[in-house]
Design an enzyme around this catalytic site. Structure first.
Site, PDB file in Angstrom:
ATOM      1  CG  ASN A   7      -3.926 -12.143 -20.331  1.00 64.53           C
ATOM      2  OD1 ASN A   7      -3.053 -12.744 -20.963  1.00 64.53           O
ATOM      3  ND2 ASN A   7      -4.704 -11.236 -20.880  1.00 64.53           N
ATOM      4  CE  LYS A  14      -3.518  -6.662 -19.725  1.00 67.47           C
ATOM      5  NZ  LYS A  14      -4.340  -6.752 -20.867  1.00 67.47           N
ATOM      6  NE  ARG A  91      -5.985 -13.688 -24.058  1.00 68.71           N
ATOM      7  CZ  ARG A  91      -5.222 -12.852 -24.743  1.00 68.71           C
ATOM      8  NH1 ARG A  91      -4.263 -12.183 -24.124  1.00 68.71           N
ATOM      9  NH2 ARG A  91      -5.399 -12.660 -26.022  1.00 68.71           N
ATOM     10  CG  HIS A 180      -9.978 -10.456 -29.979  1.00 67.14           C
ATOM     11  ND1 HIS A 180      -9.874  -9.709 -31.129  1.00 67.14           N
ATOM     12  CD2 HIS A 180      -8.984 -10.033 -29.166  1.00 67.14           C
ATOM     13  CE1 HIS A 180      -8.859  -8.871 -31.028  1.00 67.14           C
ATOM     14  NE2 HIS A 180      -8.298  -9.053 -29.840  1.00 67.14           N
ATOM     15  CG  LEU A 209     -14.330  -2.377 -33.403  1.00 64.47           C
ATOM     16  CD1 LEU A 209     -15.067  -1.183 -33.986  1.00 64.47           C
ATOM     17  CD2 LEU A 209     -13.778  -3.263 -34.514  1.00 64.47           C
ATOM     18  NE  ARG A 241      -1.637  -7.438 -33.816  1.00 61.56           N
ATOM     19  CZ  ARG A 241      -2.535  -7.883 -32.946  1.00 61.56           C
ATOM     20  NH1 ARG A 241      -3.681  -8.364 -33.365  1.00 61.56           N
ATOM     21  NH2 ARG A 241      -2.276  -7.859 -31.675  1.00 61.56           N
ATOM     22  CG  ASP A 283      -4.203   5.781 -27.814  1.00 57.51           C
ATOM     23  OD1 ASP A 283      -5.326   6.298 -28.000  1.00 57.51           O
ATOM     24  OD2 ASP A 283      -3.857   5.276 -26.737  1.00 57.51           O
ATOM     25  CD  GLU A 384     -10.743 -10.522 -23.710  1.00 57.55           C
ATOM     26  OE1 GLU A 384     -10.140 -11.268 -24.476  1.00 57.55           O
ATOM     27  OE2 GLU A 384     -10.453  -9.324 -23.568  1.00 57.55           O
TER      28      GLU A 384
END
Ligand code: AMP
Length: 397
Positions: A7, A14, A91, A180, A209, A241, A283, A384
């Protein structure tokens, strides 16, 4: 078969190496600050402690070389040589309308991904770079592209068209794409398995989420609507966002503060959402803690988030003429019992009753509704990387 899942972001990467028969993760890690001073790789071989190596990574070629060195290292490696890596799954964020499923990468696919870059200028070029470097360093090893948008390509026009001049769609490709998708696909299939049913027999709403959040309506195994749009800025308010807002705010804000469109868009992407309302953090852990301590703005931020999630769930239940199961996933969905409870407090009209003890558990696959709840609610940790590995195997075995 051993599948390397990559990714690739603009300054981070990653990775996981997955043994596809057992679906065991042999090793995983993260390269940070690629192209920036202070770059490092954090590498964790299965069953061992994580190892952090500070090493200059001026570009993605160096980063991927370092990943491959770690995986084949004599002491901490998990394979003897690169020949034990049989395929690579990447990805890729945006596949536009071109890709409704994963594909083996060839020159034509590379070109098509590049053509989608204007729809995801921050992500697709980095994803492409990752593919190019892997092709170069592992010649002959098949590369597979798995798109974040692909699962949503089953949406009907009524869900993906915006109320804009039709040419915006036909000529400029402006429509809802959704993101997603790999997570929504994995979680909707997994919850069907847990219920002992086929996805075709279920109406499912998946709430992904996290820092970025989206909800997806999955009817009979197919996405029929989702909250993110042309870009991941749309839908729910998120960590930083803004989510859906009145489009006129763009001009209003720009004029009021003498900003250009890029500056306002930057605010909408990076300084809004939970961070913007709370003024404390993006966060959820910090914001929940501050809200518990009495911070009003943090309470507003969390209330607005839960309220928006509940409104979309209601909308999607209407869109599918019902819902059998609602699933929470990703960082907040998997870990925040108060968010799940707060969302479900709005859903009594669906006959949902939450089992407080089950809901108190964190980060595990679990049903959180009582036996008599009319609609079932589950927590399913997303995966994922596993989904990317599965698609890679299916296309290359
Ligand atoms: P993700 O983008 O899926 O990695 O999710 C990141 C988000 O999950 C961050 O906002 C974290 O604060 C949130 N998160 C992780 N653990 C918890 C927790 N125990 N309680 C509330 N939020 C959490």
């Amino acid at each position: 078969m051993n599948v390397l899942v990559i990714n690739c972001g603009s300054s981070s990467l990653k990775f996981q190496l997955i043994q596809s028969d057992t679906e065991d993760v042999l090793a995983k890690g993260l390269c940070e600050r690629i192209g920036i001073e202070g770059s490092r790789i954090v590498y964790t071989p299965a069953g061992k402690d994580k190892i952090t190596i500070e090493s200059p990574m001026p570009d993605h070629t160096n980063a991927i070389k370092l990943v491959l060195n770690c995986l084949t290292d004599e002491t901490n490696g998990v394979v003897k040589s690169l020949s034990e890596i049989h395929a690579v799954g990447h990805r890729v964020v945006h596949g536009g309308e071109k890709f409704a499923s994963s594909v083996v990468v060839n020159d034509e696919v590379m070109k098509a991904i590049e053509e989608c870059s204007n729809l995801a200028p921050l992500h697709n070029p980095a994803n492409l770079l990752g593919i190019s470097v892997c092709k170069e360093l592992m010649p002959g090893v098949p590369q597979v592209a798995v798109f974040d948008t692909a699962f949503h390509q089953t949406m009907p026009p009524k869900a993906y068209l915006y109320g804009l001049p039709y040419e915006a769609y036909t000529e400029d490709k402006i429509r809802r794409y959704g993101f997603h998708g790999t997570s929504h696909s994995y979680v909707s299939k997994r919850v069907a398995e847990m219920l002992g049913k086929k996805p075709e027999d279920l109406k499912t709403i998946v709430c992904h989420l996290g820092n970025g959040s989206s909800i997806c309506a999955v009817n009979q195994g197919k996405c029929v609507d989702t909250t993110m749009g042309l870009t991941p800025l749309a839908g729910l308010l998120m960590g930083t966002r803004c989510g859906d807002i009145d489009p006129s705010i763009l001009e209003f804000y720009a004029q009021k503060h003498n900003l250009d469109v890029y500056q306002v868009t930057d605010i909408l992407n990076k300084k809004s959402g939970v961070l913007g309302i709370s003024g404390v953090s993006s966060d959820f852990r910090d914001v929940e803690e501050a809200a518990d301590a009495g911070n009003e703005r943090c309470k507003y931020a969390l209330d607005a988030f839960k309220y928006q999630v509940a409104k979309f769930i209601g909308g999607y239940a209407a869109a599918m003429n019902g819902v059998d199961v609602i699933v929470f996933t990703a960082g907040v969905g998997e870990n925040s019992a108060t968010t799940r409870q707060g969302v479900c407090d709005y859903l009594g009209y669906l006959g949902i009753t939450i089992d407080a003890e089950a809901n108190g558990k964190r980060g595990e696959e679990i049903e959180i509704t009582t036996a008599d709840s009319k609609v079932k609610v589950f927590v399913v940790p997303t995966n994922e990387e596993l989904m990317i590995a599965r698609d890679t195997v299916a296309l290359t075995k």
